[in-house]
Design an enzyme around this catalytic site. Structure first.
Site, PDB file in Angstrom:
ATOM      1  CB  THR A  14      -0.940   0.019   1.223  1.00  0.00           C
ATOM      2  OG1 THR A  14      -0.154  -0.110   2.417  1.00  0.00           O
ATOM      3  CG2 THR A  14      -1.943  -1.114   1.148  1.00  0.00           C
ATOM      4  CB  CYS A 133      15.986   6.289  -5.410  1.00  0.00           C
ATOM      5  SG  CYS A 133      16.061   7.340  -3.952  1.00  0.00           S
ATOM      6  N   GLY A 164      10.806  10.711  -2.174  1.00  0.00           N
ATOM      7  CA  GLY A 164      11.797   9.779  -1.668  1.00  0.00           C
ATOM      8  C   GLY A 164      11.649   9.514  -0.180  1.00  0.00           C
ATOM      9  CE  LYS A 217      20.545   4.614   3.223  1.00  0.00           C
ATOM     10  NZ  LYS A 217      19.101   4.959   3.127  1.00  0.00           N
ATOM     11  CG  HIS A 246      15.802  11.578  -6.377  1.00  0.00           C
ATOM     12  ND1 HIS A 246      14.745  12.195  -5.745  1.00  0.00           N
ATOM     13  CD2 HIS A 246      16.118  10.484  -5.610  1.00  0.00           C
ATOM     14  CE1 HIS A 246      14.433  11.509  -4.652  1.00  0.00           C
ATOM     15  NE2 HIS A 246      15.240  10.470  -4.559  1.00  0.00           N
TER      16      HIS A 246
END
Length: 340
Positions: A14, A133, A164, A217, A246
């Site tokens: 969801t 991402c 995001g 990351k 982005h």
């Protein structure tokens, strides 16, 4: 005998990425026999549309993965930590969109345009990690250049959309804009500062080295995906008041001299990339161009005259689509084509 159709479980169905999974599976005609939608107690019992039918959302539990072939996960890292190994043990290959497993050495971190052969390593733990991402869109654009001229150093600044941070972040930007236009006080719940008409140079928490978790990351994931620990990467991640897609300003230094013209030609022929680069006619990628699109868009390609072998570029991609759900579905497509 190879299957013709597969049973798919979606954990976090969801959420924004979960709903994008459904949209992409339908658009790409993924061969599905049964689909099982999974979520927390808050969403269990609700229904989501898929292929002209209403599918019930079930409570995520230890028993929900029996008979499932592939699990598309985006329920949050703490949930994936518990349920991804359970699903994997039940014979369900997990493609996890959270940060939980990305840097574990025995779990492949995959972008299909960049390192599809790494998918074969899934057999070690039955889990494949989907990268961050902002990392995904950057490495899609940089890998063809790395193959041609070997990248030594990357300097990236990201301009990341509020989606995001989830649906609540999108709602926060919307409500703050309305409040400001109506001269009412704004509410801050998701971001530490006002995001409407502002830029926040912090995504995730700060670490001891002064960088944020999001920035590190990108540093660590890029090296793992590109298969080259010698690449030097430094990042600054910024949240901007954009709903979707982005953007990234990327500067690279290569071992071999490569011209902007060569880069444009290489990227024009590379998978998953669309070059939009015609400054004379004000053509360059923008978030509105990338929204709901599959490609990674690249423009403003130019030589950096301050270093011997430097290139600047501007990279834009839909962070919910290619930056999350599409990348995972593309992994699943390779999985069923080559391995399952």
């Amino acid at each position: 005998m190879k299957k013709k159709k597969y049973n798919i479980a979606i954990a976090g169905a969801t959420g924004m990425v979960g709903q994008e999974f459904l949209k992409i599976l339908e658009q790409r005609y993924f061969p599905i026999d049964k689909i099982k939608l999974l979520a927390s107690e808050r969403s269990a019992g609700s229904k989501l549309a898929f292929r002209g039918k209403e599918e019930k959302v079930h409570l995520l539990s230890e028993e929900t993965f029996e008979g499932m072939d592939i699990g598309l996960f985006s329920p949050g890292a703490s949930v994936s930590k518990i349920y991804a190994p359970i699903a994997a043990k039940a014979g369900c290959v997990v493609i996890d969109n959270t940060s939980q497993f990305r840097m574990e050495p025995d779990i492949p971190l995959v972008v299909p345009e960049v390192n599809p052969k790494a998918i074969a390593q899934y057999k070690k733990r039955n889990i494949i990690a989907n990268p961050n991402c902002s990392t995904i869109q950057m490495v899609v654009a940089l890998k063809p250049i790395h193959d041609a001229a070997r990248i030594k150093r990357i300097v990236v600044s990201t301009y990341q959309a509020v989606s995001g941070a989830g649906k609540e972040a999108v709602d926060e930007l919307s409500s703050q804009v309305r409040a400001l236009f109506n001269m009412k006080p704004i509410e801050k719940n998701i971001f530490p500062h006002q995001i409407a008409f502002n830029c926040i140079p912090q995504i995730d928490v700060f670490l001891e080295n002064g960088y944020t978790k999001e920035e590190m990351k990108m540093v660590n994931e890029t090296k793992k995906i590109m298969g080259d620990d010698s690449i030097k990467v430094t990042a600054t991640a910024v949240r901007v008041p954009v709903f979707n897609s982005h953007s990234e300003s990327v500067n690279i230094e290569t071992e071999r001299k490569i011209t902007a013209k060569e880069v444009k030609k290489i990227l024009s022929n590379a998978p998953g990339i669309k070059v939009l680069d015609d400054p004379a006619n004000k053509v360059y990628p923008m978030p509105i161009d990338a929204a709901e699109m599959d490609e990674v868009f690249v423009g403003r390609i130019r030589e950096d005259d301050t270093v011997p072998n430097g290139i600047n570029m501007w990279i834009v991609s839909d962070n919910i689509r290619k930056g999350a759900a599409l990348n995972a579905v593309q992994i699943a497509e390779v999985l069923i084509r080559e391995y399952l």
